[in-house]
Motif scaffolding. Structure first.
Motif, PDB file in Angstrom:
ATOM      1  N   MET A   1       0.681  -1.139  -0.397  1.00 37.15           N
ATOM      2  CA  MET A   1       0.376  -0.064   0.073  1.00 37.15           C
ATOM      3  C   MET A   1       0.865   1.062  -0.190  1.00 37.15           C
ATOM      4  SD  MET A   1      -3.000   1.385   2.774  1.00 37.15           S
ATOM      5  CE  MET A   1      -2.320   0.017   3.846  1.00 37.15           C
ATOM      6  N   HIS A   2       0.566   2.048  -1.042  1.00 38.47           N
ATOM      7  CA  HIS A   2       1.736   2.909  -1.491  1.00 38.47           C
ATOM      8  C   HIS A   2       1.199   4.368  -0.911  1.00 38.47           C
ATOM      9  CE1 HIS A   2      -0.351   3.266  -4.864  1.00 38.47           C
ATOM     10  NE2 HIS A   2       0.411   4.524  -4.884  1.00 38.47           N
ATOM     11  N   GLU A   3      -0.082   4.273  -0.436  1.00 38.05           N
ATOM     12  CA  GLU A   3      -1.050   5.319  -0.129  1.00 38.05           C
ATOM     13  C   GLU A   3      -0.649   6.220   0.965  1.00 38.05           C
ATOM     14  OE1 GLU A   3      -3.326   2.734  -2.873  1.00 38.05           O
ATOM     15  OE2 GLU A   3      -2.031   2.877  -1.734  1.00 38.05           O
ATOM     16  N   LEU A   4       0.089   5.582   1.960  1.00 29.87           N
ATOM     17  CA  LEU A   4       0.615   5.771   3.153  1.00 29.87           C
ATOM     18  C   LEU A   4       2.096   7.107   3.169  1.00 29.87           C
ATOM     19  CD1 LEU A   4       0.580   6.309   5.810  1.00 29.87           C
ATOM     20  CD2 LEU A   4       1.548   4.370   6.557  1.00 29.87           C
ATOM     21  N   GLY A   5       2.560   6.318   2.128  1.00 35.52           N
ATOM     22  CA  GLY A   5       3.781   7.085   1.289  1.00 35.52           C
ATOM     23  C   GLY A   5       3.128   8.440   0.568  1.00 35.52           C
ATOM     24  N   VAL A   6       2.047   8.327   0.115  1.00 34.51           N
ATOM     25  CA  VAL A   6       1.777   9.696  -0.563  1.00 34.51           C
ATOM     26  C   VAL A   6       0.712  10.433   0.264  1.00 34.51           C
ATOM     27  CG1 VAL A   6      -0.467   9.711  -2.550  1.00 34.51           C
ATOM     28  CG2 VAL A   6       0.889   8.547  -2.720  1.00 34.51           C
ATOM     29  N   VAL A   7       0.032   9.912   1.178  1.00 37.58           N
ATOM     30  CA  VAL A   7      -0.503  10.586   2.521  1.00 37.58           C
ATOM     31  C   VAL A   7       1.117  11.462   3.110  1.00 37.58           C
ATOM     32  CG1 VAL A   7      -1.709  11.083   5.041  1.00 37.58           C
ATOM     33  CG2 VAL A   7      -2.527   9.736   3.150  1.00 37.58           C
ATOM     34  N   PHE A   8       2.335  10.972   3.446  1.00 37.89           N
ATOM     35  CA  PHE A   8       2.955  11.673   3.787  1.00 37.89           C
ATOM     36  C   PHE A   8       3.546  12.738   3.540  1.00 37.89           C
ATOM     37  CE2 PHE A   8       4.164   7.589   6.738  1.00 37.89           C
ATOM     38  CZ  PHE A   8       3.625   8.384   8.214  1.00 37.89           C
ATOM     39  N   HIS A   9       3.807  12.934   1.929  1.00 38.67           N
ATOM     40  CA  HIS A   9       3.963  13.360   1.317  1.00 38.67           C
ATOM     41  C   HIS A   9       3.021  14.370   0.868  1.00 38.67           C
ATOM     42  CE1 HIS A   9       5.664  15.255  -2.724  1.00 38.67           C
ATOM     43  NE2 HIS A   9       4.694  15.503  -3.742  1.00 38.67           N
ATOM     44  N   LEU A  11       1.268  15.443   3.448  1.00 35.80           N
ATOM     45  CA  LEU A  11       1.490  15.929   4.673  1.00 35.80           C
ATOM     46  C   LEU A  11       2.767  17.171   4.753  1.00 35.80           C
ATOM     47  CD1 LEU A  11       0.551  12.831   7.399  1.00 35.80           C
ATOM     48  CD2 LEU A  11      -0.858  15.396   6.643  1.00 35.80           C
ATOM     49  N   ASP A  12       3.325  16.333   3.974  1.00 38.60           N
ATOM     50  CA  ASP A  12       5.304  17.649   4.318  1.00 38.60           C
ATOM     51  C   ASP A  12       4.776  18.693   2.986  1.00 38.60           C
ATOM     52  OD1 ASP A  12       6.205  15.652   5.061  1.00 38.60           O
ATOM     53  OD2 ASP A  12       7.925  15.123   3.930  1.00 38.60           O
ATOM     54  N   THR A  13       4.021  18.529   2.049  1.00 35.92           N
ATOM     55  CA  THR A  13       4.042  19.693   0.942  1.00 35.92           C
ATOM     56  C   THR A  13       2.737  20.788   1.240  1.00 35.92           C
ATOM     57  OG1 THR A  13       3.963  18.443  -0.740  1.00 35.92           O
ATOM     58  CG2 THR A  13       2.400  20.300  -1.241  1.00 35.92           C
ATOM     59  N   LEU A  14       2.012  19.960   2.639  1.00 38.08           N
ATOM     60  CA  LEU A  14       1.517  21.112   3.713  1.00 38.08           C
ATOM     61  C   LEU A  14       2.083  21.808   4.337  1.00 38.08           C
ATOM     62  CD1 LEU A  14      -2.005  18.738   4.718  1.00 38.08           C
ATOM     63  CD2 LEU A  14      -1.897  21.095   2.684  1.00 38.08           C
ATOM     64  N   ILE A  40      -5.857   4.681  -4.625  1.00 37.46           N
ATOM     65  CA  ILE A  40      -6.865   3.563  -4.342  1.00 37.46           C
ATOM     66  C   ILE A  40      -7.769   4.681  -3.031  1.00 37.46           C
ATOM     67  CG2 ILE A  40      -8.457   1.717  -3.529  1.00 37.46           C
ATOM     68  CD1 ILE A  40      -5.958   0.314  -4.629  1.00 37.46           C
ATOM     69  N   PRO A  41      -8.658   5.635  -3.183  1.00 43.62           N
ATOM     70  CA  PRO A  41      -9.064   6.272  -2.557  1.00 43.62           C
ATOM     71  C   PRO A  41      -9.245   5.387  -1.689  1.00 43.62           C
ATOM     72  CG  PRO A  41     -10.271   6.851  -5.187  1.00 43.62           C
ATOM     73  CD  PRO A  41      -8.837   5.088  -4.327  1.00 43.62           C
ATOM     74  N   ARG A  42      -9.817   4.269  -1.380  1.00 44.67           N
ATOM     75  CA  ARG A  42     -10.721   3.954   0.355  1.00 44.67           C
ATOM     76  C   ARG A  42      -9.722   3.999   1.071  1.00 44.67           C
ATOM     77  NH1 ARG A  42     -12.789  -0.645  -1.438  1.00 44.67           N
ATOM     78  NH2 ARG A  42     -10.675  -1.618  -0.815  1.00 44.67           N
ATOM     79  N   TYR A  43      -8.044   3.694   0.549  1.00 47.04           N
ATOM     80  CA  TYR A  43      -7.057   3.770   1.324  1.00 47.04           C
ATOM     81  C   TYR A  43      -6.321   5.152   1.344  1.00 47.04           C
ATOM     82  CZ  TYR A  43      -6.951  -1.534  -0.811  1.00 47.04           C
ATOM     83  OH  TYR A  43      -7.115  -2.647  -0.709  1.00 47.04           O
ATOM     84  N   LEU A  44      -6.151   5.926   0.955  1.00 47.56           N
ATOM     85  CA  LEU A  44      -5.982   7.188   0.439  1.00 47.56           C
ATOM     86  C   LEU A  44      -6.843   7.977   1.916  1.00 47.56           C
ATOM     87  CD1 LEU A  44      -4.209   9.354  -0.101  1.00 47.56           C
ATOM     88  CD2 LEU A  44      -5.989  10.103  -1.407  1.00 47.56           C
ATOM     89  N   SER A  45      -8.307   7.647   2.255  1.00 52.79           N
ATOM     90  CA  SER A  45      -8.796   8.040   3.106  1.00 52.79           C
ATOM     91  C   SER A  45      -8.612   7.764   4.289  1.00 52.79           C
ATOM     92  CB  SER A  45     -10.302   8.077   3.026  1.00 52.79           C
ATOM     93  OG  SER A  45     -10.679   8.749   1.948  1.00 52.79           O
ATOM     94  N   ALA A  51      -3.030   9.375   9.756  1.00 57.61           N
ATOM     95  CA  ALA A  51      -1.929  10.913   9.358  1.00 57.61           C
ATOM     96  C   ALA A  51      -1.799  11.457  10.324  1.00 57.61           C
ATOM     97  CB  ALA A  51      -0.963  10.288   8.395  1.00 57.61           C
ATOM     98  N   SER A  52      -3.155  12.347   9.736  1.00 55.29           N
ATOM     99  CA  SER A  52      -3.428  13.363  10.107  1.00 55.29           C
ATOM    100  C   SER A  52      -3.871  13.667  11.598  1.00 55.29           C
ATOM    101  CB  SER A  52      -4.514  14.134   9.411  1.00 55.29           C
ATOM    102  OG  SER A  52      -5.951  13.355  10.081  1.00 55.29           O
TER     103      SER A  52
END
Length: 122
Positions: A1-9, A11-14, A40-45, A51-52
């Motif tokens: 699941m790469h969505e966690l890495g995407v979320v960290f990215h 958060l870094d941008t924010l 995958i939107p569900r995994y990203l959410s 993470a948030s």
């Protein structure tokens, strides 16, 4: 699941954008996510929710995901078609000489900050 890495990215941008604009809290984030972006939107959410809560900047912030439909262009007949329904083969002429116009994007569309309460003076 790469969505966690995407979320960290994200958060870094924010955090970078917030620092550049002297923002201490973000209340909502809207993402544009291409239909064939491999995220995958569900995994990203789910990753966002986890993470948030670890960040003072976005704790409790709402996440909205807007889907961008994938559209492919056929170089042989010059027509566009929905990618997910037909893949790389043009449904109009059967050609494989096609390329994706849009639908693999992933970007932050909007960042909302809470409005400050007015300070009343007499």
């Amino acid at each position: 699941m790469h969505e966690l890495g995407v979320v960290f990215h994200i958060l870094d941008t924010l955090e970078r954008v917030a620092a550049e604009n002297q923002v201490e809290r973000i209340s909502a984030v809207t993402l544009e996510l291409g239909e064939v972006s491999t995220v995958i939107p569900r995994y990203l959410s789910n990753c966002w929710k986890w993470a948030s809560e670890k960040s003072d900047l976005v704790r409790g912030a709402a996440l909205t995901i807007e889907t961008i439909p994938a559209v492919t262009y056929c170089q042989d007949c010059g027509r566009e078609y929905r990618t997910v329904a037909h893949g790389r083969t043009c449904p109009y002429c059967g050609s494989g000489s096609t390329y994706l116009l849009w639908g693999n994007e992933f970007m932050i569309k909007e960042i909302e900050v809470p409005q400050e309460e007015p300070v009343w003076t007499r």
